[in-house]
Design an enzyme around this catalytic site. Structure first.
Site, PDB file in Angstrom:
ATOM      1  N   TYR A 149       6.904  -4.053   9.932  1.00  0.00           N
ATOM      2  CA  TYR A 149       7.071  -5.453   9.612  1.00  0.00           C
ATOM      3  C   TYR A 149       8.466  -5.420  10.005  1.00  0.00           C
ATOM      4  O   TYR A 149       8.777  -4.821  10.791  1.00  0.00           O
ATOM      5  CB  TYR A 149       7.946  -4.716   7.522  1.00  0.00           C
ATOM      6  CG  TYR A 149       7.202  -4.692   7.444  1.00  0.00           C
ATOM      7  CD1 TYR A 149       6.663  -5.666   5.834  1.00  0.00           C
ATOM      8  CD2 TYR A 149       7.053  -3.278   6.222  1.00  0.00           C
ATOM      9  CE1 TYR A 149       5.379  -5.617   4.802  1.00  0.00           C
ATOM     10  CE2 TYR A 149       6.339  -3.202   6.066  1.00  0.00           C
ATOM     11  CZ  TYR A 149       5.123  -4.000   4.512  1.00  0.00           C
ATOM     12  OH  TYR A 149       4.617  -3.843   3.566  1.00  0.00           O
ATOM     13  N   ASP A 200       0.698  -1.313   0.417  1.00  0.00           N
ATOM     14  CA  ASP A 200      -0.291   0.038  -0.164  1.00  0.00           C
ATOM     15  C   ASP A 200       0.241   1.484  -0.402  1.00  0.00           C
ATOM     16  O   ASP A 200       0.084   2.369   0.092  1.00  0.00           O
ATOM     17  CB  ASP A 200      -0.893   0.044   1.001  1.00  0.00           C
ATOM     18  CG  ASP A 200      -0.483  -0.073   2.503  1.00  0.00           C
ATOM     19  OD1 ASP A 200       1.072  -0.111   2.148  1.00  0.00           O
ATOM     20  OD2 ASP A 200      -1.178  -1.081   3.432  1.00  0.00           O
ATOM     21  N   PRO A 224       8.192  -6.669   0.268  1.00  0.00           N
ATOM     22  CA  PRO A 224       7.073  -5.754   0.496  1.00  0.00           C
ATOM     23  C   PRO A 224       7.875  -4.377   0.505  1.00  0.00           C
ATOM     24  O   PRO A 224       7.414  -3.340   0.599  1.00  0.00           O
ATOM     25  CB  PRO A 224       5.949  -6.287   0.597  1.00  0.00           C
ATOM     26  CG  PRO A 224       6.220  -6.450   2.096  1.00  0.00           C
ATOM     27  CD  PRO A 224       7.900  -7.821   1.396  1.00  0.00           C
ATOM     28  N   ARG A 246       0.148   4.426   8.407  1.00  0.00           N
ATOM     29  CA  ARG A 246      -0.825   4.628   7.387  1.00  0.00           C
ATOM     30  C   ARG A 246      -1.428   5.492   7.887  1.00  0.00           C
ATOM     31  O   ARG A 246      -1.941   6.270   8.718  1.00  0.00           O
ATOM     32  CB  ARG A 246      -1.235   3.600   7.321  1.00  0.00           C
ATOM     33  CG  ARG A 246      -0.053   2.135   7.200  1.00  0.00           C
ATOM     34  CD  ARG A 246      -0.989   0.689   7.293  1.00  0.00           C
ATOM     35  NE  ARG A 246      -1.827   0.932   5.937  1.00  0.00           N
ATOM     36  CZ  ARG A 246      -3.186  -1.039   6.213  1.00  0.00           C
ATOM     37  NH1 ARG A 246      -2.164  -1.495   6.399  1.00  0.00           N
ATOM     38  NH2 ARG A 246      -4.151   0.205   5.344  1.00  0.00           N
TER      39      ARG A 246
END
Lengths: 689, 689
Positions: free
Chosen positions: B289, B52, B364, B281
Site C-alpha cells: 500500500y 484479503d 483497506p 502474501r
C-alpha cells in the site's frame, strides 16, 4: 489416462495393485513426473473394513505429501490404552492406563481411519499432480523378463499382457460375501459419495471393453497385489512362515454397552473366555477383535463358513462379562486366522519388485499392515524415480530389499510374540506356568508401541546410509555397501545426540528467518524428490562459526561443487539437492542478506529465496522449539546433516565437512552430462538488483 | 439450483450479492436448512486483488464451519510487524518489532489469503450442505415491500423482480479495467482451475437465458451488494461520513528488493516521500500500500485515470530509498481514496437487512473490510434462521442493527484515527507539531491490533446478552432489551474472570472424558445453529459440587424443562440447546456412566453419547489446557455459561441456576407447539441396556 486403445505401450514403471502400497508408489511417481501405469483387478476401491490404523510415522509421510491434515481431521484419535485383566475372582478390571502413542516421539499420534478414505487421499493427490489414473478391472495375464536387457537401465526388460475384466470378474470379493448381514455403507455415504463418482464412471467405461488385451513394455514393475500376489507367482518367489492356531473374529459396530472404556483402545484378557481388543473408530464405530473359542491345531486352515456375526458377538459378550454389549448397527465383520510370513526375495534383478502384503503377512491387531506396506512403497518410490531420471546409479535399488525385508522380518518377530501373549490365557498366579503373565504382556505392549509407531525404523549401513558396520548384518543380508571402498563415509555421530543416522529426521519447530513463522522441521522436508543438506550453522554471531559457514558456502557455490554437478543444467540449483540452514538464533541477531548467497539463492524473476534459512528461537504463539537442544547439537560447534528424499538421515558431520558430503554423494549420484556444454546458472553472479 | 424457469418463486431468504458477506449468510442458511436464493450480478467470482487479511476471529468462525484449516494451510501467516521510521538524517531505519497478533488472544493468528480462495471455501461448504447455488449474472430490478404483511413472520412482504444479465453486463469491472498491465492470474491457476469449472459452466448456462425475468416473494431479504448497494438505494438509506484527502496505490508483486523486511508486515514512514505498508502474501507475492504524492483537497474525487503501476512503483521506490525495489511479475494493482462511512439504518422493519460494504466503507489497510462484512452476516444468519424455523421470536432480529451498527461505528472511528497517523508526515522532533509522533503511531498500531483481531467485539446488553446496563447506550441506540422486565436476567460476572458476557467464548483445551482426546473448547461450539449450556461443574469428587450438578440434571431432565419445551418433538434433545459439561478433573477421578443421564444422552440405536462431557486435565501430547485457571472459574464452585449459536456469551451464572437459565431463554424462545400432543423422547427412561 487409460492407454488400453493402443496395442502396445511403453512405461517407466508398471504398478500392479492399487491398494495402499500401490497408491503410495503411484503417488511418488506423480510427484516426480515418471511415466507410470497402475492397474487393479478390482472394479472399485474398498468400501468398508480392512486395516485402518495409521501410525505416527505414516502420518508424517502423509504430511510430506500434503494430505496428513485430511487423515488427522477425519480419523478417530486414539490417546490411551486401557488394560483389562481378571482380578482374583476372575472378574475383569481395568488394571492400567498407558498412552497409545509414546509422548514426544512425533508431532502426530496414532489414529484410526477407514482404508477407503486413505485411498481417496492418494487418488486426489495423484490426480492433482499428474495424469496417472488407476485402471480398474484390469489385470496382467502374462509376464516375460528379458534378462539380457536388464543391464541397460533405459531398456525395457519387462513385457506384460493386460486384460480388461468383465464386470463380474472385477467385483470385489468383499461385496459378494457380506450377503445382507446387517452390513451397509450408509454411514459413509456423506464421506464417500461425492468423491467416487469419477471412479464409478470409469469402472463402467472399462467394463464396456471387457476382454480387451494390450502389451505393455516396462523398465520396472512393482507387484503391490496383496497376499495372493500374481506378480510374486510369476517370479516364483515364496512367502516363508506359518499360520498360528488362533481364530479371531472382527466386528465393526456402533456399540450399545456399559463397558466404561469403549472409546479407548483396550486389551482385555478374560479369565477363561479369551481376549478382546477394542479399537474405537470414526463415525461412532468401534472395531472389536474377538478371540473365538474354536481353534484349529497343527497350523491347519479354519472353517470360516461356521463363523457368523452373532457367534462373534456371543464370544465378545462372554469375554466382557459382567458388562453388557450389543449393537443395532454393524458396518462390517470378518474372521481370520493369524499367519506370519515374509517373502524370501523382494526383487528380481532390481527390475521387478514386490511390496506390501505381497511379501509380508501378519495379524492385523498391531495396526501395522497398511502402514508397513505403504512404507515399503515410500522407500522404493524415490529410488526408482532417481534411477529413471538418471540422477542415481541403479545400485541404490538394492537397498530396497536390504532395508524393507529386514523391517518385515522384525515385524513378523514382533507380531509372533505379541499374538502369543494376547491370545494366551492369563496366568492365575506366579505358579501358573501355562498362563501368560499380565506384567509381561504390558511390557510387550509398551515396547510394541515404539515399534508400532514406525519411528523406530533404523536402516542399516549402505551406500545411502553413512554409518559404521556391516551392511549385510544391519539389513537382510544383502550387500549394499559402496563397491568403491574409498567412497565409504562414516558419520560423526557424536556431533548430535538427537539425530540417528539411518533413522528418520526428528522434527522440532524452527522459525523462518525472513518472516518469523514457526515450522516443524519436517514440514520443510516435503516429498518432492529432493535430497537435503541441512546446515546447523550454530551461533552465527560467533566469528568462527560464521567463518566455517562461509567457507562451506564458498565451496558449494563453486562451478564444480556437487550441488552443480548433480543438478541438470537449466534447472534451479535446489532442484536435486536443497541446502537449508538452521542457525542457533536469536533470529534478530542476523540479517538474511548478510549470509552467503548460496544459502538463499537469487532468481532474476523472483528475487531472493526467503524460505531456506531458519532460526532456533522463541516464536510469538507456539513456544520455543529448542531445536539445538532437542537435536543435541552444540550451538558453539554446529553440525551438517544429509537427509534422503524420504526423510531418513544419510550422514552427519561437521558444518564444513564439504569433502565428506561430496564423497557421500559421489558413491551413487551421476554427474549430469550436459554440464560442460551449457551455461551455468550461477546464482552468485546474478545477484545484483 | 436455479429456479429461473418458474414465473414466480417463494423463498424464506433472498440474498443479493455473493461476496464474502453474502456467501457467509448463504453458508449459515445451508447449514440450517432455510429455503434461500442468492444472486450476484457478476458472472464469475473474484480472481485477484481485493481485501484479503483474515483476522483471528474470522478464522475461529471459519473453524466453526469446518474450513479454517483450508485458509490456514494456503495463506501466508503474518507473525511480526516491523516499524520503519526516518532517523535523524532522514534515512529509514527499523525502529521496532511487535507481534502482528497479540499472543494468547486466540488459537489462530492473522493471515493473508486471496479473496477468491475464501469465496471458494464458502462455495464448497454451501454445496456440501445444501442445494443452494449462487445464481450469477442475475440482478434484482424492482423491489416492493408490503408493510401490512410484515407483522406475520410467516408471510412474504417482499417482492423482487430478478433479471438475467447478458454476458457483457455481467463481466466484472475488475477484468475490464486491467487492460494488460502486466496482470495475469497464472500464479493462481493450480489453485483455482480445478475448483471453478462448475461455476464457469453455470455462468455460460445463465448467459444463454439473458434478459429472462422472474418474480420472487421473500420473507426476508439481505443486501450484501457492496458499497454501491442496489438494495440500500431501494430502501432510501444513506451512508454517512466523508472521504479523506489521501490517495493510495496498491501493487501485488513478487518483489525484487534488498529491503530486509519484505516478508514482514511493515509500516514504513519516510521523512518526506509518504508511507508504505508491506503485506506479505501467499505464492511469494507481496502487497504494497503506497501513499501517492498527488492528493486532492476538500474531500473531492481523485482522478484515478492518471495513476499507473509505474507511477505507483516510483512512489514506493522514493519511500523505500536507499533500499531498491523492482518486480518482473505484477499480479494486480489499483488505487483508492480513503473514505469512511456508516449506514444510518441497517434494516427495514427487520425484514430487509444490509450487511458488509453496503453499510460501511473504510480504508483497506487495517485488513478489516472482508472480516467485518463476514461477521455482519455471521451475526445475522442464525437469528434469521431461528425466526424462520419458529424457534425464536422475531424480536431478536433487532439486535442485528444494535450489535453490528455499533461495530461499524467503532471501526470507522478507529480507521479515521489510524489513517491520519499513517498518512501523516513523521514529526522531525518533539517541537514539530504538524508531524505525526512515531510513538503515538506505534501505540495506535498496538491498540489497533486488538481491535483488528476481531476478538475485542463486545455486544451490549439485550434480550440475547444478559448483562447490566442500558441496551441503547451499549449498542447503536436501538432498544433491544426484553419488553417483559421480569425476564431481564443479569449474569453473575464474578463467577468467571476469563469469560465476558457479550464477548465470544474464549477457547482452551479440554479432554474428552471418554477417550482422553484434547479439544479446543471452541471446536465443540460448531456453527450448527445450536445454543449451548456449558456446565463448568467444578471438581465432581466434591460431594457438594456433585449434588448441585445432579440437581441441575434432574431439572433439565424434567418433561417441562426448557430443554424439552424448546426442542421440536421427535428431535434429539440436543438439537436446539446442547448441554456440555467441563469438570475440573482429574479425568480419571470419575466415570462417564456415573453422571446423570441428561449429560450424556442415551439413544436406543447408538448407545450413550460419548461427546458431551470433558475434563480440565493434562493431555498426553498437547499439554494442560488449564481451562478453569484460564476461564478464572473456581473449581470448588463452578459456573454455568449460555453461549449463543455464534459463540458469543449470553449468560453466566451458578452451576445450578436453572431458574435464571429458564428466564433467559423464555424472553425470546418459542415453546414448540406440538409438545403436549406427542410422546416425549425421554432419554432417562430409555436407558436400560
Amino acid at each position: 489416462m487409460t492407454n488400453l486403445n493402443q496395442p502396445e505401450d511403453h512405461v517407466d514403471v508398471l504398478i500392479v495393485g492399487a491398494g495402499p502400497a500401490g497408491l503410495m508408489l503411484a503417488n511418488w511417481m506423480s510427484r516426480l513426473g515418471i511415466k507410470t501405469r497402475i492397474v487393479d483387478k478390482r472394479s472399485t476401491k474398498v468400501f468398508s473394513g480392512q486395516a485402518d490404523g495409521l501410525q505416527c510415522r505414516t502420518l508424517e509421510i502423509f504430511d510430506s505429501f500434503d494430505f496428513a491434515h485430511r487423515a488427522w481431521r477425519e480419523s478417530n484419535h486414539m490417546l490411551e490404552i486401557c488394560l483389562w485383566n481378571p482380578d482374583k475372582d476372575g472378574v475383569i478390571r481395568r488394571s492400567d492406563r498407558i498412552p497409545d502413542t509414546i509422548p514426544g516421539i512425533s508431532r502426530f499420534q496414532q489414529v484410526v481411519l477407514h482404508q477407503g478414505r486413505i485411498e481417496r487421499f492418494f487418488l486426489d493427490s495423484i490426480k492433482e499432480h499428474s495424469n496417472i489414473t488407476v485402471e480398474r478391472g484390469v489385470m496382467p495375464t502374462s509376464f516375460e523378463f528379458d534378462a539380457s536387457k536388464a543391464a541397460d537401465v533405459d531398456d525395457y526388460p519387462i513385457t506384460v499382457t493386460l486384460r480388461t475384466l468383465t464386470e463380474e470378474e472385477a467385483t470385489p470379493q468383499q461385496q459378494q460375501a457380506t450377503n445382507g448381514a446387517a452390513v451397509s455403507d450408509g454411514l459413509f455415504r456423506s464421506n464417500l459419495a461425492p468423491d467416487d463418482t469419477d471412479d464409478m464412471l470409469r469402472a463402467a467405461e472399462l467394463n464396456s471393453r471387457a476382454n480387451q488385451t494390450q502389451t505393455v513394455k516396462a523398465k520396472f514393475m512393482v507387484g503391490c497385489d496383496g497376499a495372493h500376489s500374481w506378480v510374486r507367482r510369476q517370479l516364483g518367489f515364496n512367502l516363508e512362515g506359518d499360520s498360528t492356531d488362533y481364530i479371531w473374529g472382527v466386528l465393526d459396530i456402533i456399540p450399545i454397552t456399559d463397558f466404561p472404556d469403549i472409546r479407548m483402545r483396550c486389551a482385555i484378557h478374560s479369565a477363561n473366555a479369551g481376549s478382546v481388543m477394542v479399537i474405537p473408530r470414526e463415525n461412532k464405530l468401534v472395531r472389536l477383535y474377538i478371540q473365538l473359542q474354536s481353534t484349529v491345531t497343527g497350523g491347519g486352515k479354519a472353517d470360516r463358513s461356521k463363523i457368523t456375526p452373532d457367534m462373534i458377538l456371543k464370544s465378545a459378550q462372554r469375554i466382557l462379562h459382567p458388562y453388557k454389549l450389543d449393537y443395532s448397527y454393524c458396518d462390517w465383520w470378518t474372521a481370520y486366522q493369524i499367519g506370519q510370513r515374509v517373502g524370501d526375495q523382494f526383487s528380481l534383478q532390481e527390475r521387478v519388485f514386490l511390496a506390501g502384503d505381497a511379501v509380508h503377512t501378519h495379524s492385523p491387531k498391531a495396526g501395522q499392515g497398511m502402514n508397513v506396506s505403504m512404507q515399503d512403497a515410500y522407500n522404493l518410490g524415490w529410488k526408482l524415480a532417481h534411477v529413471v531420471k538418471g540422477y542415481s546409479d541403479s545400485a541404490i535399488l538394492k537397498t530396497y530389499q536390504s532395508e524393507r525385508r529386514r523391517i518385515a522380518q522384525d515385524l513378523i518377530a514382533f507380531d509372533y510374540r505379541f499374538s502369543r501373549l494376547f491370545s494366551g490365557r492369563p496366568a492365575k498366579d506366579v505358579m501358573d506356568e501355562e498362563g501368560i503373565s499380565m506384567e509381561e504382556f504390558k511390557m510387550a505392549f509398551q515396547k510394541g508401541n515404539m515399534f508400532a509407531s514406525g519411528i523406530a525404523v533404523d536402516y542399516g549401513s549402505s551406500l545411502l546410509v553413512a554409518k559404521a558396520g556391516d551392511s549385510g548384518e544391519q539389513g537382510d543380508g544383502t550387500d549394499v555397501a559402496s563397491k568403491d571402498k574409498s567412497l565409504r563415509v562414516v558419520s560423526k555421530h557424536y556431533l548430535s545426540t538427537g539425530i540417528s543416522v539411518g533413522m528418520r529426521m526428528p522434527s522440532f519447530k524452527v522459525l523462518n528467518q525472513s518472516d518469523a513463522r514457526p515450522w516443524h522441521l519436517q514440514e520443510l522436508l516435503k516429498s518432492n524428490g529432493r535430497w537435503r543438506v541441512i546446515i546447523f550453522a550454530g551461533n552465527l554471531t560467533n566469528r568462527e562459526n560464521f567463518g566455517r559457514y562461509s567457507q562451506l558456502g564458498e565451496k558449494l557455490s563453486s562451478p564444480t561443487s556437487f550441488l552443480r554437478r548433480y543438478t541438470p543444467p537449466g534447472q534451479p540449483i535446489d532442484s536435486v539437492i536443497e541446502v537449508l540452514t538452521v542457525h542457533a538464533g536469536p533470529r534478530t541477531s542476523i540479517e538474511l542478506l548478510d549470509l552467503p548467497e548460496i544459502f538463499h539463492p537469487y532468481s532474476e524473476k523472483q528475487g531472493w529465496d526467503y524460505w531456506k534459512v531458519f532460526a532456533d528461537d522463541q516464536s510469538y504463539h507456539e513456544g520455543h522449539g529448542k531445536a539445538y537442544e532437542n537435536y543435541g547439537i552444540d550451538p558453539r560447534r554446529g553440525a551438517s546433516v544429509i537427509v534422503r528424499p524420504d526423510q531418513y538421515v544419510s550422514w552427519l558431520g561437521e558444518v564444513d565437512d564439504y569433502e565428506d558430503m561430496e564423497r557421500f554423494f559421489s558413491a551413487f549420484m551421476k554427474p549430469q552430462p550436459e554440464l560442460a556444454q551449457k551455461e551455468l546458472p550461477v546464482a552468485a553472479e546474478a545477484s545484483t538488483l
